[in-house]
Design a protein around this motif. Structure first.
Motif, PDB file in Angstrom:
ATOM      1  N   VAL A  60     -19.033   6.726  -3.220  1.00 66.50           N
ATOM      2  CA  VAL A  60     -18.862   5.856  -4.392  1.00 66.50           C
ATOM      3  C   VAL A  60     -18.632   7.041  -4.993  1.00 66.50           C
ATOM      4  CG1 VAL A  60     -20.157   5.640  -6.274  1.00 66.50           C
ATOM      5  CG2 VAL A  60     -20.804   4.305  -3.484  1.00 66.50           C
TER       6      VAL A  60
ATOM      7  N   VAL B  82     -22.176   7.594   2.173  1.00 61.99           N
ATOM      8  CA  VAL B  82     -21.868   6.463   1.290  1.00 61.99           C
ATOM      9  C   VAL B  82     -22.149   7.100  -0.217  1.00 61.99           C
ATOM     10  CG1 VAL B  82     -22.483   4.379   0.160  1.00 61.99           C
ATOM     11  CG2 VAL B  82     -22.771   4.477   3.229  1.00 61.99           C
ATOM     12  N   ASP B  83     -22.927   7.213  -0.589  1.00 58.62           N
ATOM     13  CA  ASP B  83     -22.944   7.972  -1.765  1.00 58.62           C
ATOM     14  C   ASP B  83     -21.683   9.117  -2.431  1.00 58.62           C
ATOM     15  OD1 ASP B  83     -25.199   7.056  -2.567  1.00 58.62           O
ATOM     16  OD2 ASP B  83     -26.694   8.649  -1.761  1.00 58.62           O
TER      17      ASP B  83
ATOM     18  N   ASP C 168     -19.973  -4.341   0.692  1.00 60.87           N
ATOM     19  CA  ASP C 168     -20.207  -5.149  -0.585  1.00 60.87           C
ATOM     20  C   ASP C 168     -20.682  -3.944  -1.244  1.00 60.87           C
ATOM     21  OD1 ASP C 168     -20.952  -7.058  -1.405  1.00 60.87           O
ATOM     22  OD2 ASP C 168     -23.096  -6.836  -1.224  1.00 60.87           O
ATOM     23  N   GLN C 169     -21.580  -3.029  -0.641  1.00 63.92           N
ATOM     24  CA  GLN C 169     -22.197  -1.418  -1.793  1.00 63.92           C
ATOM     25  C   GLN C 169     -20.913  -1.070  -1.952  1.00 63.92           C
ATOM     26  OE1 GLN C 169     -24.877   0.574   1.032  1.00 63.92           O
ATOM     27  NE2 GLN C 169     -25.311  -0.931   1.999  1.00 63.92           N
ATOM     28  N   LEU C 170     -19.601  -0.328  -1.913  1.00 66.11           N
ATOM     29  CA  LEU C 170     -19.174  -0.533  -2.638  1.00 66.11           C
ATOM     30  C   LEU C 170     -18.259  -1.261  -3.499  1.00 66.11           C
ATOM     31  CD1 LEU C 170     -16.150   1.682   0.394  1.00 66.11           C
ATOM     32  CD2 LEU C 170     -18.176   2.977  -1.089  1.00 66.11           C
ATOM     33  N   GLN C 171     -18.314  -2.338  -3.146  1.00 66.19           N
ATOM     34  CA  GLN C 171     -17.827  -2.584  -4.290  1.00 66.19           C
ATOM     35  C   GLN C 171     -19.039  -3.555  -6.052  1.00 66.19           C
ATOM     36  OE1 GLN C 171     -16.368  -7.303  -3.109  1.00 66.19           O
ATOM     37  NE2 GLN C 171     -16.015  -7.497  -5.076  1.00 66.19           N
ATOM     38  N   SER C 172     -20.215  -2.871  -5.034  1.00 65.35           N
ATOM     39  CA  SER C 172     -21.084  -3.489  -6.332  1.00 65.35           C
ATOM     40  C   SER C 172     -21.108  -2.043  -7.104  1.00 65.35           C
ATOM     41  CB  SER C 172     -22.437  -4.142  -5.941  1.00 65.35           C
ATOM     42  OG  SER C 172     -22.889  -3.036  -4.783  1.00 65.35           O
ATOM     43  N   ARG C 173     -20.967  -1.444  -6.586  1.00 65.24           N
ATOM     44  CA  ARG C 173     -21.572  -0.070  -6.978  1.00 65.24           C
ATOM     45  C   ARG C 173     -19.790   0.701  -7.966  1.00 65.24           C
ATOM     46  NH1 ARG C 173     -24.457   3.922  -3.061  1.00 65.24           N
ATOM     47  NH2 ARG C 173     -24.289   5.108  -4.559  1.00 65.24           N
ATOM     48  N   THR C 174     -18.490   0.360  -7.618  1.00 61.44           N
ATOM     49  CA  THR C 174     -17.460   1.128  -7.944  1.00 61.44           C
ATOM     50  C   THR C 174     -16.640   0.006  -9.055  1.00 61.44           C
ATOM     51  OG1 THR C 174     -15.802   0.537  -5.521  1.00 61.44           O
ATOM     52  CG2 THR C 174     -17.446   3.110  -6.206  1.00 61.44           C
TER      53      THR C 174
ATOM     54  N   GLN D  39     -15.241   6.182  -7.350  1.00 65.20           N
ATOM     55  CA  GLN D  39     -15.681   6.560  -9.391  1.00 65.20           C
ATOM     56  C   GLN D  39     -14.305   7.277  -9.443  1.00 65.20           C
ATOM     57  OE1 GLN D  39     -19.287   7.448  -9.380  1.00 65.20           O
ATOM     58  NE2 GLN D  39     -20.498   5.245  -9.620  1.00 65.20           N
TER      59      GLN D  39
END
Length: 509
Positions: free
Chosen positions: A57, A53-54, A94-100, A61
């Motif tokens: 991201v 996941v990192d 959801d994590q990708l949306q919140s982080r990128t 980005q």
């Protein structure tokens, strides 16, 4: 940056691909990829690991900064079916949306097949000439193989097999260490998965040409070096490559072709899978193309934007897919064509009443085409059978929600009256339920106009009046049965549109 320039991002099983494309000319301004091997996580543990996941991201980005540097504001980001196979895919999305800040839209298998077809239609050199004879497009990703057939230059059918090289490697990895001849075991495993596909192929149709594409074919750029985006090789030439690979050690492949350990592990299952497909199809010529799902997104977007650089009908393959499904389940072609014709006429002539657009018209045409497939199972309550068959089938080019809408329209086109507001369909939002209701009402009317199944009505005139919708028809015979049927099915039309619908007809002497 011009309004016509758009960004595209595809999260695949091994790479994140991206491009910036001028839709007016279909010319790419920038294109690239970042290696992120989510497929290895998914096929090994069924989840995408935090470290991966990192990496996703960082890739997204970086791509997002590049898009902004070019001034691109309109960016389409999609996750392949492989991405959404992960059990934690929705959490990762959801994590990708919140982080990128990027929203990853899911693609169904049928959508992926549609975009790949768009890619070859729009970008493959001399496509029309190649597909005059039977041709199969084989798109191989890490986790699956999508086979799309063309005959006489036109789309035929599409099938998906959960048989990508990385999936084969993960399934067979333990066995390979314990059996004396892993190649034979892997071949038998692949053949067992191909058996049902070959059984479903149209009879008496030869496929002399194969077009190979997909992210998993990147290994061929090392095995068959070339300066071109498209490589042509005959069956004998591919057989020589197959024989070399199946007798080579991993160390030899790594050193001879300068492959990473991950690439080396996929060489054997990739070459073996392609060879068994070619052998099963008895194909003579093979094209290895660099086209990818990303290209299909570009072509489709250009087509929807009305670009003169693309001369294809984006809806054509979708409608052929629906017709193929109807033919597979032996739908009466005369009633089907009658229903489609008059459903579309009602849609076009009542546009002020329903206010729907081009995409909804396409959904109505698809629903009218496949609405009676459930009769193949049982004519009693055939609409219930139509519902689950449509949901379980591959209708190329539709989103999951659209396919559910088509199934529901088919479910309610007959005498089974739904709640007027379709509030029981909690999985669909209010806007989609309203579209379903409007299209169902139109389809019910069109179906009622052929209640006798004799196609008596030859011409129809639609008049939208203040207190009713009047259908004036010219028919070859008495239409009393149709009039009675319309009174029954027209009740739902009146509930949806607020106007009764009536039939006035005269028999042609």
């Amino acid at each position: 940056m011009a309004v016509s320039e758009r960004g595209f991002v595809v999260i695949g099983a091994q790479f994140v691909f991206f491009s910036i494309t001028d839709l007016r000319t279909l010319k790419e301004i920038e294109r690239g990829s970042y290696p992120v091997a989510i497929g290895e996580d998914i096929y090994a543990t069924h989840e995408i690991e935090p470290e991966t996941v990192d990496q996703l991201v960082v890739a997204l980005q970086t791509i997002d900064r590049l898009m902004k540097d070019y001034g691109v504001r309109d960016v389409q980001v999609v996750g392949s079916h492989s991405f959404f196979e992960a059990e934690n895919a929705q959490f990762i999305r959801d994590q990708l949306q919140s982080r990128t800040g990027l929203v990853v839209s899911p693609l169904t298998l049928s959508q992926e097949s549609f975009y790949r077809t768009q890619a070859v239609l729009g970008k493959f050199p001399n496509f029309n000439q190649v597909t005059k004879d039977g041709t199969v497009l084989i798109d191989i990703s890490s986790g699956s193989a999508e086979l799309t057939a063309f005959a006489d230059g036109d789309f035929g059918f599409s099938r998906n097999l959960s048989l990508g090289p990385l999936r084969v490697f993960e399934v067979m990895s333990d066995l390979q260490r314990t059996v004396p001849n892993p190649v034979e075991v892997m071949r038998d495993f692949i053949d067992s998965r191909l058996a049902d596909f070959m059984r479903l192929l149209p009879k008496n149709q030869h496929y002399p040409h194969v077009i190979l594409m997909g992210s998993a074919l990147s290994v061929f750029s090392a095995l068959i070096p070339t300066g071109s985006d498209t490589v042509e090789i005959d069956r004998d030439g591919f057989k020589l490559l197959y024989q070399e690979i199946t007798h080579a050690s991993d160390q030899y492949l790594s050193e001879q072709y300068d492959l990473t350990p991950t690439e080396t592990a996929q060489v054997l299952p990739t070459v073996l899978l392609v060879y068994r497909l070619i052998k099963s199809l008895n194909s003579d010529e093979i094209w290895i193309s660099d086209l990818k799902l990303l290209d299909g997104l570009e072509v489709n977007a250009a087509s929807e934007a009305g670009s003169k650089a693309v001369n294809i009908d984006s809806d054509h393959e979708i409608l052929i897919s629906a017709r193929n499904l109807a033919e597979r389940y032996m739908v009466d072609p005369k009633h089907r064509d009658f229903t489609v014709k008059y459903a579309l006429q009602l849609f076009d002539r009542l546009k002020k009443l329903h206010g729907l657009g081009k995409r909804e018209r396409l959904l109505l045409e698809i629903a009218a085409t496949v609405t009676d497939i459930g009769a193949y199972v049982d004519t009693h309550k055939h609409y219930e059978h139509s519902d689950y068959i449509i949901r379980a089938s591959e209708l190329i080019g539709l989103t999951a929600a659209e396919q559910r809408m088509v199934a529901t329209i088919a479910r309610y086109h007959s005498s089974d009256t739904p709640q007027t507001d379709l509030s029981d369909l909690t999985e669909l939002n209010a806007n989609r339920r309203l579209v379903i209701a409007k299209l169902t009402a139109l389809l019910r009317v069109a179906d009622a106009l052929d209640a006798s199944r004799q196609q008596k009505i030859e011409k129809i005139r639609v008049s939208l009046q203040k207190d009713r919708v009047l259908l004036t028809v010219t028919a070859s015979d008495d239409v009393e049965l149709e009039r009675w049927s319309l009174r029954t099915k027209g009740a739902f039309f009146a509930a949806v549109y607020g106007l009764p619908i009536e039939l006035k007809g005269k028999t042609r002497l």
